[in-house]
Design an enzyme around this catalytic site. Structure first.
Site, PDB file in Angstrom:
ATOM      1  N   LYS A   1       0.815  -1.224   0.000  1.00 13.84           N
ATOM      2  CA  LYS A   1       0.000   0.000   0.000  1.00 13.84           C
ATOM      3  C   LYS A   1       0.849   1.275   0.000  1.00 13.84           C
ATOM      4  O   LYS A   1       2.062   1.223   0.252  1.00 13.84           O
ATOM      5  CB  LYS A   1      -0.925  -0.027   1.224  1.00 13.84           C
TER       6      LYS A   1
ATOM      7  N   TYR B   1     -12.362  -2.062  -3.504  1.00 19.42           N
ATOM      8  CA  TYR B   1     -12.814  -2.244  -2.119  1.00 19.42           C
ATOM      9  C   TYR B   1     -14.342  -2.109  -2.001  1.00 19.42           C
ATOM     10  O   TYR B   1     -14.841  -1.767  -0.939  1.00 19.42           O
ATOM     11  CB  TYR B   1     -12.130  -1.225  -1.203  1.00 19.42           C
TER      12      TYR B   1
ATOM     13  N   ASN C   1      -1.995   0.430   6.735  1.00 15.94           N
ATOM     14  CA  ASN C   1      -1.434  -0.796   7.311  1.00 15.94           C
ATOM     15  C   ASN C   1      -0.613  -1.622   6.324  1.00 15.94           C
ATOM     16  O   ASN C   1      -0.516  -2.834   6.439  1.00 15.94           O
ATOM     17  CB  ASN C   1      -2.538  -1.618   7.987  1.00 15.94           C
TER      18      ASN C   1
ATOM     19  N   HIS D   1      -2.285  -5.367   1.628  1.00 15.08           N
ATOM     20  CA  HIS D   1      -3.582  -6.033   1.458  1.00 15.08           C
ATOM     21  C   HIS D   1      -3.305  -7.484   1.093  1.00 15.08           C
ATOM     22  O   HIS D   1      -2.350  -7.764   0.359  1.00 15.08           O
ATOM     23  CB  HIS D   1      -4.398  -5.392   0.330  1.00 15.08           C
TER      24      HIS D   1
ATOM     25  N   GLU E   1      -9.833 -10.920  -7.176  1.00 19.54           N
ATOM     26  CA  GLU E   1      -8.881  -9.817  -7.014  1.00 19.54           C
ATOM     27  C   GLU E   1      -7.692  -9.959  -7.965  1.00 19.54           C
ATOM     28  O   GLU E   1      -7.177  -8.960  -8.464  1.00 19.54           O
ATOM     29  CB  GLU E   1      -8.415  -9.751  -5.554  1.00 19.54           C
TER      30      GLU E   1
HETATM   31  P1  DAT Z   1      -7.768  -6.603   6.011  1.00 20.92           P
HETATM   32  O1  DAT Z   1      -7.008  -5.596   5.165  1.00 20.92           O
HETATM   33  O2  DAT Z   1      -6.928  -7.098   7.165  1.00 20.92           O
HETATM   34  O3  DAT Z   1      -8.364  -7.711   5.189  1.00 20.92           O
HETATM   35  P2  DAT Z   1     -10.468  -5.494   6.200  1.00 20.92           P
HETATM   36  O4  DAT Z   1     -10.782  -6.279   4.961  1.00 20.92           O
HETATM   37  O5  DAT Z   1     -11.369  -5.645   7.373  1.00 20.92           O
HETATM   38  O6  DAT Z   1      -8.967  -5.807   6.700  1.00 20.92           O
HETATM   39  O7  DAT Z   1     -10.420  -3.944   5.856  1.00 20.92           O
HETATM   40  C1  DAT Z   1      -9.846  -3.490   4.633  1.00 20.92           C
HETATM   41  C2  DAT Z   1      -9.013  -2.266   4.916  1.00 20.92           C
HETATM   42  O8  DAT Z   1      -9.863  -1.215   5.372  1.00 20.92           O
HETATM   43  C3  DAT Z   1      -7.974  -2.428   6.020  1.00 20.92           C
HETATM   44  O9  DAT Z   1      -6.776  -3.049   5.579  1.00 20.92           O
HETATM   45  C4  DAT Z   1      -7.752  -1.007   6.428  1.00 20.92           C
HETATM   46  C5  DAT Z   1      -9.156  -0.417   6.311  1.00 20.92           C
HETATM   47  N1  DAT Z   1      -9.846  -0.472   7.614  1.00 20.92           N
HETATM   48  C6  DAT Z   1     -10.403  -1.552   8.191  1.00 20.92           C
HETATM   49  N2  DAT Z   1     -10.926  -1.250   9.400  1.00 20.92           N
HETATM   50  C7  DAT Z   1     -10.694   0.079   9.578  1.00 20.92           C
HETATM   51  C8  DAT Z   1     -10.959   1.011  10.613  1.00 20.92           C
HETATM   52  N3  DAT Z   1     -11.609   0.625  11.726  1.00 20.92           N
HETATM   53  N4  DAT Z   1     -10.552   2.287  10.443  1.00 20.92           N
HETATM   54  C9  DAT Z   1      -9.911   2.676   9.320  1.00 20.92           C
HETATM   55  N5  DAT Z   1      -9.610   1.865   8.304  1.00 20.92           N
HETATM   56  C10 DAT Z   1      -9.991   0.579   8.434  1.00 20.92           C
HETATM   57 MG    MG Z   2      -9.884  -7.726   3.798  1.00 20.28          MG
END
Ligand code: DAT
Ligand code: MG
Length: 140
Positions: free
Chosen positions: A11, A51, A114, A117, A128
């Site tokens: 990212k 997304y 973070n 992905h 994807e």
């Molecule tokens: P992951 O990337 O671990 O699969 P996810 O699919 O739940 O996590 O969420 C996708 C992305 O969205 C994640 O990498 C970062 C963002 N995200 C998730 N929860 C969030 C939050 N509470 N606040 C801000 N960004 C968030």
């Molecule tokens: Mg995810």
């Protein structure tokens, strides 16, 4: 366990800090092979399409803006149980909860920024991968 392929994205927070090589070393050290890789700069609309499953979440705008803020490296990782293995190497979504040695523990800046992905299941991995790559670009 079968050989799988999964979609990974390095990212913007990580590409801008020049962490692509260090993150790729984590994948390779875990036995994951990078069978496709390219650096692209997403538009907000493209990030939103990728997304789309999160479109009703409160962080959707922040997420798509961030993903379009700088280049990303999209890649396909291959290996035994690659989908789960990649999620293990990545660590928990929130770096505060991520295990020692994981990419997110070592490099992520926050739950939103973070660093990586990774696909979460075989169906999403296939979708994807097809979002970013043609079959000709996957070189095992
Ligand atoms: P992951 O990337 O671990 O699969 P996810 O699919 O739940 O996590 O969420 C996708 C992305 O969205 C994640 O990498 C970062 C963002 N995200 C998730 N929860 C969030 C939050 N509470 N606040 C801000 N960004 C968030
Ligand atoms: Mg995810």
């Amino acid at each position: 366990m079968a050989t799988e392929r999964t979609l990974s994205i390095i990212k913007p927070d990580a590409t801008t800090r020049n962490l692509t090589g260090k993150i790729n070393a984590k994948f390779e050290d875990a036995g994951l092979r990078i069978v496709a890789q390219k650096r692209i700069h997403l538009t907000p609309a493209q990030a939103g399409q990728f997304y789309i499953v999160h479109k009703d979440r409160p962080f959707f705008g922040e997420l798509t803006e961030f993903m379009a803020s700088a280049p990303v490296v999209v890649q396909v990782l291959e290996g035994e149980g690659a989908i789960a293995k990649n999620r293990e190497v990545m660590g928990a979504t929130n770096p505060a909860d991520a295990a020692p040695g994981t990419i997110r523990k070592e490099f992520a800046e926050s739950v939103g920024e973070n660093s990586v992905h990774g696909s979460d299941a075989p169906e999403t991995a296939a979708e994807e991968i097809a979002f970013f790559f043609s079959g000709l670009e996957l070189v095992g």
